[in-house]
Design a protein around this motif. Structure first.
Motif, PDB file in Angstrom:
ATOM      1  N   UNK A 170     -12.803   2.348  -5.946  1.00 16.46           N
ATOM      2  CA  UNK A 170     -12.843   1.158  -6.593  1.00 16.46           C
ATOM      3  C   UNK A 170     -11.327   0.755  -6.929  1.00 16.46           C
ATOM      4  N   UNK A 171     -10.434   2.663  -6.652  1.00 16.38           N
ATOM      5  CA  UNK A 171      -8.453   2.200  -6.498  1.00 16.38           C
ATOM      6  C   UNK A 171      -7.854   3.253  -6.198  1.00 16.38           C
ATOM      7  N   UNK A 172      -6.954   2.539  -5.127  1.00 16.38           N
ATOM      8  CA  UNK A 172      -6.447   3.644  -4.366  1.00 16.38           C
ATOM      9  C   UNK A 172      -5.091   4.040  -4.384  1.00 16.38           C
ATOM     10  N   UNK A 173      -4.693   5.443  -4.488  1.00 18.22           N
ATOM     11  CA  UNK A 173      -3.626   5.041  -5.625  1.00 18.22           C
ATOM     12  C   UNK A 173      -2.632   5.914  -4.590  1.00 18.22           C
ATOM     13  N   UNK A 174      -1.468   5.394  -3.736  1.00 21.57           N
ATOM     14  CA  UNK A 174      -0.249   5.684  -2.719  1.00 21.57           C
ATOM     15  C   UNK A 174       0.363   6.295  -3.301  1.00 21.57           C
ATOM     16  N   UNK A 175       0.885   7.444  -2.837  1.00 18.51           N
ATOM     17  CA  UNK A 175       1.766   8.472  -2.972  1.00 18.51           C
ATOM     18  C   UNK A 175       2.826   8.248  -1.943  1.00 18.51           C
ATOM     19  N   UNK A 176       4.550   8.027  -2.915  1.00 19.11           N
ATOM     20  CA  UNK A 176       5.815   7.845  -2.046  1.00 19.11           C
ATOM     21  C   UNK A 176       6.005   6.459  -1.211  1.00 19.11           C
ATOM     22  N   UNK A 177       4.318   6.384  -0.123  1.00 19.31           N
ATOM     23  CA  UNK A 177       4.861   4.722   0.338  1.00 19.31           C
ATOM     24  C   UNK A 177       2.935   4.843   0.705  1.00 19.31           C
ATOM     25  N   UNK A 178       3.226   3.385   0.777  1.00 20.65           N
ATOM     26  CA  UNK A 178       2.059   3.082   0.913  1.00 20.65           C
ATOM     27  C   UNK A 178       2.160   3.233   2.701  1.00 20.65           C
ATOM     28  N   UNK A 179       0.562   3.761   3.640  1.00 20.87           N
ATOM     29  CA  UNK A 179       0.305   3.544   4.590  1.00 20.87           C
ATOM     30  C   UNK A 179      -0.144   2.051   4.945  1.00 20.87           C
ATOM     31  N   UNK A 180      -0.158   2.095   6.368  1.00 23.71           N
ATOM     32  CA  UNK A 180      -0.341   0.454   6.629  1.00 23.71           C
ATOM     33  C   UNK A 180      -1.517   0.181   7.137  1.00 23.71           C
ATOM     34  N   UNK A 181      -2.537   1.249   7.437  1.00 24.80           N
ATOM     35  CA  UNK A 181      -3.982   0.979   7.487  1.00 24.80           C
ATOM     36  C   UNK A 181      -4.311   0.483   6.217  1.00 24.80           C
ATOM     37  N   UNK A 182      -3.582   0.480   5.282  1.00 24.10           N
ATOM     38  CA  UNK A 182      -4.410  -0.027   4.255  1.00 24.10           C
ATOM     39  C   UNK A 182      -3.807  -0.920   4.184  1.00 24.10           C
ATOM     40  N   UNK A 183      -3.472  -2.220   4.676  1.00 23.56           N
ATOM     41  CA  UNK A 183      -3.094  -3.503   4.573  1.00 23.56           C
ATOM     42  C   UNK A 183      -3.827  -3.923   6.077  1.00 23.56           C
ATOM     43  N   UNK A 184      -4.708  -3.955   6.738  1.00 27.46           N
ATOM     44  CA  UNK A 184      -4.509  -4.282   8.251  1.00 27.46           C
ATOM     45  C   UNK A 184      -6.102  -4.317   7.872  1.00 27.46           C
TER      46      UNK A 184
END
Length: 211
Positions: A170-184
């Motif tokens: 339901x939620x993905x919590x990224x730490x430090x920075x968002x990995x690019x695969x989350x936006x592809x």
């Protein structure tokens, strides 16, 4: 939209922060615990899925902090604690010292009110093994809300491709920075849910590799 980075860039920034003395796992685990606590009612049973790497350590810290807040938390550690990397092993020791126990398999009939997915995070680059896939399938059948730490287990953090049948977050919590695969627009995109970011006060290099 926050900038997105390849896993190699995130890992290098993490390495530099650790070399500078930053204790990132306690910060990440506490951030996850705060995120969960803001979204559950008192008494809601929480299941933390702790995998064999540092993502599992983040989940163990989150479980420890939530337990200290008075929440009902259980930890599933399918691979056991023996081969946890050093930081995750310390997180495990902290959980045990706080009075927490671990499960090696799901309890029959138990369905949590919320699941913390700390199985693999950004480290997974091959299809889920049969036992891990069976666990993820069970969690998905429950339909309980899932908080994925860094990236849902079963999604390639660099490409967004599904590595089997991913956990449905339901939620993905990224730490430090968002990995690019989350936006592809990969085959795992539907598993990500709402995207959230906690930088842990770590600054990524300015020359971002934006999506």
């Amino acid at each position: 939209m926050p900038s997105c980075y390849p896993v190699s860039r995130i890992r290098e920034t993490e390495r530099q922060a650790l070399a500078a003395g930053r204790q990132l796992m306690p910060l990440a685990g506490a951030a996850a615990a705060r995120f969960v606590a803001a979204r559950i009612a008192p008494g809601t049973p929480v299941l933390a899925l702790a995998g064999p790497g540092n993502n599992g350590g983040d989940a163990l810290v989150a479980a420890t902090v939530l337990r200290a807040m008075g929440h009902d938390v259980r930890v599933l550690l399918p691979a056991g604690p023996q081969k946890l990397p050093p930081d995750a092993a310390r997180a495990y020791d902290g959980w045990v010292a706080a009075g927490g126990g671990t499960l090696s398999a799901l309890e029959p009939g138990f369905v949590p009110g919320l699941v913390i997915d700390g199985l693999f995070g950004i480290g997974l680059n091959r299809p889920l093994g049969a036992d891990w896939q069976a666990l993820v399938d069970t969690v998905n059948r429950w339909g309980a809300p899932v908080l994925a730490l860094d990236v849902p287990s079963g999604v390639d953090a660099d490409t967004g491709v599904a590595l089997g049948r991913p956990i449905q977050a339901r939620w993905t919590l990224s730490f430090i920075a968002r990995a690019r695969g989350l936006e592809l627009p990969g085959s795992g995109a539907g598993a990500i849910g709402e995207r959230h970011l906690d930088t842990l006060d770590v600054v990524m290099p300015s020359e971002a590799d934006d999506v």
